[in-house]
Write an enzyme that holds these catalytic residues in place. Sequence first.
Site, PDB file in Angstrom:
ATOM      1  N   ASN A   1      -4.397  12.719   0.437  1.00  0.00           N
ATOM      2  CA  ASN A   1      -5.803  13.100   0.282  1.00  0.00           C
ATOM      3  C   ASN A   1      -6.114  14.391   1.038  1.00  0.00           C
ATOM      4  O   ASN A   1      -6.836  15.257   0.547  1.00  0.00           O
ATOM      5  CB  ASN A   1      -6.712  11.970   0.783  1.00  0.00           C
ATOM      6  CG  ASN A   1      -6.956  10.911  -0.275  1.00  0.00           C
ATOM      7  OD1 ASN A   1      -6.798  11.171  -1.465  1.00  0.00           O
ATOM      8  ND2 ASN A   1      -7.330   9.729   0.149  1.00  0.00           N
TER       9      ASN A   1
ATOM     10  N   GLU B   1      -5.986   2.330  -0.787  1.00  0.00           N
ATOM     11  CA  GLU B   1      -4.638   2.377  -1.344  1.00  0.00           C
ATOM     12  C   GLU B   1      -3.926   1.038  -1.201  1.00  0.00           C
ATOM     13  O   GLU B   1      -2.696   0.972  -1.297  1.00  0.00           O
ATOM     14  CB  GLU B   1      -3.839   3.483  -0.643  1.00  0.00           C
ATOM     15  CG  GLU B   1      -3.387   3.185   0.798  1.00  0.00           C
ATOM     16  CD  GLU B   1      -4.453   3.459   1.834  1.00  0.00           C
ATOM     17  OE1 GLU B   1      -5.633   3.537   1.468  1.00  0.00           O
ATOM     18  OE2 GLU B   1      -4.100   3.592   3.031  1.00  0.00           O
TER      19      GLU B   1
ATOM     20  N   ASP C   1       0.835  -1.199   0.000  1.00  0.00           N
ATOM     21  CA  ASP C   1       0.000   0.000   0.000  1.00  0.00           C
ATOM     22  C   ASP C   1       0.870   1.249   0.000  1.00  0.00           C
ATOM     23  O   ASP C   1       2.095   1.176   0.143  1.00  0.00           O
ATOM     24  CB  ASP C   1      -1.004  -0.024   1.165  1.00  0.00           C
ATOM     25  CG  ASP C   1      -0.360   0.201   2.519  1.00  0.00           C
ATOM     26  OD1 ASP C   1      -1.079   0.156   3.512  1.00  0.00           O
ATOM     27  OD2 ASP C   1       0.873   0.430   2.601  1.00  0.00           O
TER      28      ASP C   1
ATOM     29  N   ASP D   1      -6.697   9.883  -6.159  1.00  0.00           N
ATOM     30  CA  ASP D   1      -7.079   8.918  -7.199  1.00  0.00           C
ATOM     31  C   ASP D   1      -6.011   8.818  -8.282  1.00  0.00           C
ATOM     32  O   ASP D   1      -5.704   7.726  -8.785  1.00  0.00           O
ATOM     33  CB  ASP D   1      -8.419   9.327  -7.825  1.00  0.00           C
ATOM     34  CG  ASP D   1      -9.573   9.177  -6.859  1.00  0.00           C
ATOM     35  OD1 ASP D   1     -10.650   9.712  -7.152  1.00  0.00           O
ATOM     36  OD2 ASP D   1      -9.394   8.529  -5.820  1.00  0.00           O
TER      37      ASP D   1
END
Length: 529
Positions: free
Chosen positions: A406, A441, A398, A415
């Site tokens: 974010n 993620e 991840d 994204d």
Amino acid sequence: MKLSTLFRLDLRTLILLLAIGSALLTLLNVFYASYQAQHRLLLHSTLEANRVYATKLAEVTNHFFRTAWQQLAYSTGQVRDRLDDPARLQQATQDLLYQSDNFNAVAVVSKYGKILAAAPFEQHKALRLDTEGHKAILRRRAPLISQPYLSADNRLVVTLSYPLLDSAGEYQGYLGADIFLTEANVLNLLLGQHYYQDGSYLYVVDSEKHLIYHPDNTRLGEQIEGNPVIDSVLLGNSGEQRLLNSQGLDMLAGFAPVPLSGWGVVAQRPTAATLSELNAKMRGIFIGILPLTLLTLPCIWLLAALISRPLWQLARHAQHMDSPEVPQQIRRIRSWYFEARQLRQAMLNGIGLLHEKITQLNIDSLTDPMTGLLNRRGLQTMLDRLGDDTAFAVIALDIDHFKAINDSQGHAAGDEVIRFLARMMQENSRDSDILCRSGGEEFVMLLPEVTLAVASQVAERLRRHVAHSTPPFVDSLTISLGVTHHAARGPAVRQSLKIADAALYQAKQAGRNRVMVSPDGEHFKSVVS
């Protein structure tokens, strides 16, 4: 023309009715069979996802309680030496409260039930030492998690305690930490963050079946009866079940216990919400097929008088249009005149369109729309195809500090970063490798017929490429990876995925931006480039 002649049941009419009826019934049969298959798969996937999510939260909550007890145990060493010094004792109590977000209030209570110090100081007025929970703590004289209770100011509280022993081992009281279940703290944060934006929600019950966490705060403290999921999870079971909840709603629930506290965690999603997307896609397929069907039927009507035998053959095969052998069988029909050849081609086109739509539906259900990688359902499908006879390596990875991306750049930037990592994974993998975005993620790579050593090299190469890349919206990007190997005819695949996740967790704990390898989930080794 006589009515008897107009409505005569002759061979042409029979052939026409047979062809039309067979075609329509077969299309409906294939449509219905496809719907039922997708329906069962979607329900199973949702139940499994909820079970996994409930299990994960239960494990995290249990770990929180274990860590909180360790924190209290450490603090008792400082508190027990200050019992005769109120000022220093109050300072030690405040230090314990403010060193983390684990607790909302902390108190030192003597063996006679008297509060010696409390933080925040004004909070001691709201503490209730006459509850069964505090009485049980004084009786047991051991580490304990109390039953949830209402404080004097109507807060729903859970108390964690650890005994205070002097140097001779004599019991002097206990150090208690209160967690307000409806206010800000680490436990409330763990239970309150629900990542599935699909109508799912989470609730927690205590050992007496009272709601102690629920998205609707007005229901806190409500006792739930007649719910088989709650009955099962409080017996220490974990699993999944479809049921009608206490509100009479059809739910798909996954559940898991929290052993240290005796609580039960339930994650569930309304069945109607689960099936709504499938229903919309099936309607789209039906609408797409309908024009071709309406065009084909008049052609059959016009050609019925000329195509007795070919039509009979086509009608016979039309009853089994869902069979993969039917297209080839239809091509072998001797269509010795133009009209028969056209009808044969129309049926082949119809079958092809139907199979194409169904295939697209299957692809959409297995693919993550953002990255083009497989989703969780696609990953499970590929695991089923690999079977028990195939050895493969598992890489769980991840994005490091993705939440900060974010928060600072916005979800659109996040994204793009996810898409960028997906492209990097594709560029650093073989065509036979299986790439999946398992959620948020988080990603999974399956490398068939690859040893643990080679998989470690692949993971390290991917980590370096990402670390030295130029990602969108951020100055730099790093990832953490966990690697394990699943042997042919070895333990369950789910165990291998858990081992890879455990290795990923160790990579995170070790400082991120690294590869951690584990063959068994107990021993971990960092890959150094």
